[in-house]
Design an enzyme around this catalytic site. Structure first.
Site, mmCIF file in Angstrom:
data_model
loop_
_atom_site.group_PDB
_atom_site.id
_atom_site.type_symbol
_atom_site.label_atom_id
_atom_site.label_comp_id
_atom_site.label_asym_id
_atom_site.label_seq_id
_atom_site.Cartn_x
_atom_site.Cartn_y
_atom_site.Cartn_z
ATOM 1 N N GLU A 58 0.844 -1.212 0.000
ATOM 2 C CA GLU A 58 0.000 0.000 0.000
ATOM 3 C C GLU A 58 0.870 1.248 0.000
ATOM 4 O OE1 GLU A 58 -3.205 0.120 -1.111
ATOM 5 O OE2 GLU A 58 -3.512 -1.412 0.437
ATOM 6 N N HIS A 59 0.467 2.218 -0.812
ATOM 7 C CA HIS A 59 1.234 3.466 -0.981
ATOM 8 C C HIS A 59 2.639 3.173 -1.510
ATOM 9 C CE1 HIS A 59 -1.577 6.479 0.587
ATOM 10 N NE2 HIS A 59 -2.002 5.529 1.400
ATOM 11 N N ASP A 99 2.898 2.228 -4.999
ATOM 12 C CA ASP A 99 2.900 2.363 -6.470
ATOM 13 C C ASP A 99 3.597 3.637 -6.930
ATOM 14 O OD1 ASP A 99 0.729 3.942 -5.621
ATOM 15 O OD2 ASP A 99 -0.677 3.182 -7.131
ATOM 16 N N SER A 140 -24.960 7.944 -16.340
ATOM 17 C CA SER A 140 -24.595 6.887 -15.402
ATOM 18 C C SER A 140 -25.757 6.630 -14.460
ATOM 19 C CB SER A 140 -23.364 7.292 -14.576
ATOM 20 O OG SER A 140 -23.240 6.425 -13.455
ATOM 21 N N LEU A 189 -12.236 0.551 -3.340
ATOM 22 C CA LEU A 189 -12.238 -0.629 -4.207
ATOM 23 C C LEU A 189 -12.120 -0.225 -5.670
ATOM 24 C CD1 LEU A 189 -14.959 -2.676 -2.299
ATOM 25 C CD2 LEU A 189 -12.468 -2.738 -2.024
ATOM 26 N N SER A 196 -13.249 4.245 -9.545
ATOM 27 C CA SER A 196 -12.753 5.199 -10.547
ATOM 28 C C SER A 196 -11.969 4.482 -11.646
ATOM 29 C CB SER A 196 -11.912 6.295 -9.885
ATOM 30 O OG SER A 196 -10.804 5.753 -9.200
ATOM 31 N N GLU A 229 -7.100 10.142 -15.010
ATOM 32 C CA GLU A 229 -7.456 10.376 -13.603
ATOM 33 C C GLU A 229 -6.641 11.543 -13.017
ATOM 34 O OE1 GLU A 229 -8.490 7.025 -11.336
ATOM 35 O OE2 GLU A 229 -8.494 8.111 -9.451
ATOM 36 N N ASP A 256 -4.329 0.814 -9.492
ATOM 37 C CA ASP A 256 -5.745 0.531 -9.725
ATOM 38 C C ASP A 256 -6.024 0.211 -11.193
ATOM 39 O OD1 ASP A 256 -5.680 1.403 -7.147
ATOM 40 O OD2 ASP A 256 -6.875 3.210 -7.482
ATOM 41 N N TYR A 307 -3.404 12.331 0.756
ATOM 42 C CA TYR A 307 -2.722 11.476 -0.232
ATOM 43 C C TYR A 307 -1.598 12.267 -0.897
ATOM 44 C CZ TYR A 307 -2.261 8.131 -4.093
ATOM 45 O OH TYR A 307 -1.785 7.212 -4.988
HETATM 46 P P1 ADP Z 1 -12.833 4.717 -5.470
HETATM 47 O O1 ADP Z 1 -12.067 4.643 -6.732
HETATM 48 O O2 ADP Z 1 -12.099 4.197 -4.298
HETATM 49 O O3 ADP Z 1 -14.204 4.118 -5.568
HETATM 50 P P2 ADP Z 1 -12.649 7.506 -6.049
HETATM 51 O O4 ADP Z 1 -12.953 8.726 -5.266
HETATM 52 O O5 ADP Z 1 -11.300 7.333 -6.611
HETATM 53 O O6 ADP Z 1 -13.059 6.263 -5.154
HETATM 54 O O7 ADP Z 1 -13.654 7.429 -7.277
HETATM 55 C C1 ADP Z 1 -15.026 7.614 -7.090
HETATM 56 C C2 ADP Z 1 -15.538 8.568 -8.140
HETATM 57 O O8 ADP Z 1 -15.452 7.963 -9.453
HETATM 58 C C3 ADP Z 1 -17.014 8.894 -7.975
HETATM 59 O O9 ADP Z 1 -17.188 9.978 -7.083
HETATM 60 C C4 ADP Z 1 -17.409 9.268 -9.398
HETATM 61 O O10 ADP Z 1 -17.003 10.583 -9.708
HETATM 62 C C5 ADP Z 1 -16.556 8.321 -10.229
HETATM 63 N N1 ADP Z 1 -17.314 7.084 -10.526
HETATM 64 C C6 ADP Z 1 -16.995 5.844 -10.136
HETATM 65 N N2 ADP Z 1 -17.927 4.948 -10.564
HETATM 66 C C7 ADP Z 1 -18.844 5.639 -11.260
HETATM 67 C C8 ADP Z 1 -20.058 5.293 -11.939
HETATM 68 N N3 ADP Z 1 -20.533 4.041 -11.965
HETATM 69 N N4 ADP Z 1 -20.746 6.299 -12.536
HETATM 70 C C9 ADP Z 1 -20.298 7.573 -12.497
HETATM 71 N N5 ADP Z 1 -19.180 7.939 -11.852
HETATM 72 C C10 ADP Z 1 -18.447 7.010 -11.242
HETATM 73 MG MG MG Z 2 -10.232 5.623 -7.120
#
Ligand code: ADP
Ligand code: MG
Length: 401
Positions: free
Chosen positions: A47-48, A50, A81, A139, A142, A179, A191, A243
């Protein structure tokens, strides 16, 4: 007290494809050219590491993000979405640049932007998204969103990148650009690699220095074990800032040590003590100690998997958690509670996973004890008046396709 235990839904690939196809047809009054999907991931250890050129060991989850997509003749992208009730969004690809796109659509149009930056002929498209990867649970929803977009664009624009691991590494790097530069989140590369380059039934040993991977067989059921994932659902402010601060601290320490990345410290025969002696900043000492020891733990973890000694990895998980809590300072009350409770309930090992400050923790438990450990954790949260956590059992699933 017996609290309710919430299990996170997982869809079959058919269910996911059907849902997203229906969403597309309803919104765009046309059929998509196809449906694609990409998994979330959970990191076993590393963890941390990469962004420090280190090693990590994620598995792809059965929980996936689904995309239905159709090319357009212009540069317009229309997006919907199921997880974003605000409705249809429209973006002109010609206008996409760092700082110009708000919210979730940045992850999607960012991938198209990065492909175009790399010289690929990508035009506009209509896309519908639906997902059973929970948001912000650590998890990697994103990366699942980026990777599902990447393989969809790869297919409809006939880029041919998804056909080989080398091409998938390229797609992963472009998803990282999306990202970092368009969505504005400073993540490393774990990821996206996990979502695009994993193999079913295997953990992905990723060397973040050169991007090379090794697929390590990972079948807990064969050892009567299971990996319980607990989404703490904890909301902590300042997560992105913390982060970025950890990254900056590692970079400053690397500069002070005269190395490109902290990986060089872990590979240096003079060892960790040499590096720590050269640092006068007490915080940097602890950050470096975590990163270098954590890279070692990945190597040991893989050695134990290779030797069939899966039951022994618990010690490494526990040490990883202590290091993240004490040296790297990215744990929080909820993550510590999961880890301590699961261990007291008999888990072989437990640790926070992902960036920290909320998100998820994992516990390695005997297969027939999953329900009991989950119940014990849910009860502990209820007793402390914390928001109820959510659970899933992780198996190593397949990559974006
Ligand atoms: P993690 O990757 O840990 O779930 P993040 O903050 O990196 O958390 O990413 C979450 C963000 O990614 C959400 O707030 C949204 O902006 C985007 N996202 C993820 N999945 C979706 C989805 N199914 N539809 C629209 N946006 C999404
Ligand atoms: Mg993420």
């Amino acid at each position: 007290m017996t609290a309710d235990v919430t299990w996170l839904d997982v869809w079959t690939p058919q269910e996911g494809a059907d849902r997203v196809r229906a969403l597309f047809a309803g919104r765009f009054e046309a059929e998509p050219e196809g449906t694609w999907s990409a998994p979330g991931r959970v990191n076993l250890i590393g963890e941390h590491t990469d962004y420090n050129g280190g090693l990590c060991l994620p598995i792809a989850l059965p929980h996936r993000t689904y995309a239905a997509l159709r090319r357009r003749d212009d540069d317009i992208v229309r997006l919907v979405s199921a997880q974003e009730p605000a409705g249809l969004r429209t973006v002109d690809l010609a206008d996409v640049a760092p700082g110009t796109v708000d919210g979730w659509v940045g992850y999607v149009v960012g991938v198209a932007w990065a492909l175009r930056q790399a010289g690929h002929a990508v035009s506009g498209f209509d896309v519908a998204i639906d997902s059973c990867v929970p948001y912000g649970a650590g998890l990697s929803s994103s990366a699942a969103l980026e990777a599902s977009t990447a393989v969809a664009l790869d297919a409809v624009f006939a880029l041919g990148l998804a056909a080989s691991d080398e091409g998938r590494a390229t797609l992963a790097a472009l998803c990282v650009r999306a990202e970092n530069e368009i969505a504005g989140a400073p993540t490393g590369g774990m990821d996206q690699a996990a979502s695009l380059r994993s193999q079913d039934g295997h953990a992905l040993l990723l060397d973040c220095l050169d991007g090379s991977v090794r697929h390590v067989p990972f079948d807990l059921a064969a050892h009567d074990l299971a990996l319980l994932v607990v989404d703490t659902r904890a909301e902590h402010a300042l997560v992105d800032g913390q982060y970025a601060a950890r990254r900056a601290s590692c970079e400053a320490a690397a500069a002070r040590l005269g190395v490109g990345t902290l990986r060089e410290v872990s590979d240096d025969p003079r060892g960790l003590e040499w590096a720590l002696d050269k640092l006068d900043d007490e915080v940097q000492v602890r950050r470096v100690r975590h990163v270098v020891n954590e890279i070692d733990r990945v190597t040991w973890f893989v050695a134990l998997l290779d030797a069939g000694e899966v039951g022994l990895v618990g010690t490494l998980m526990n040490a990883s958690h202590a290091s993240l809590r004490d040296d790297y300072e990215v744990s929080c009350r909820e993550l510590d509670l999961v880890v301590d409770t699961a261990r007291a309930a008999g888990a072989v090992g437990a640790r926070m996973t992902g960036g920290g400050f909320g998100g998820s923790a994992i516990a390695l438990v005997a297969a027939d004890e999953v329900d009991r450990v989950a119940q014990t954790v849910a009860d502990a949260f209820a007793e402390q008046g914390l928001r109820a956590p959510a659970f899933l059992v992780a198996t190593a699933a397949g990559p974006a396709a």
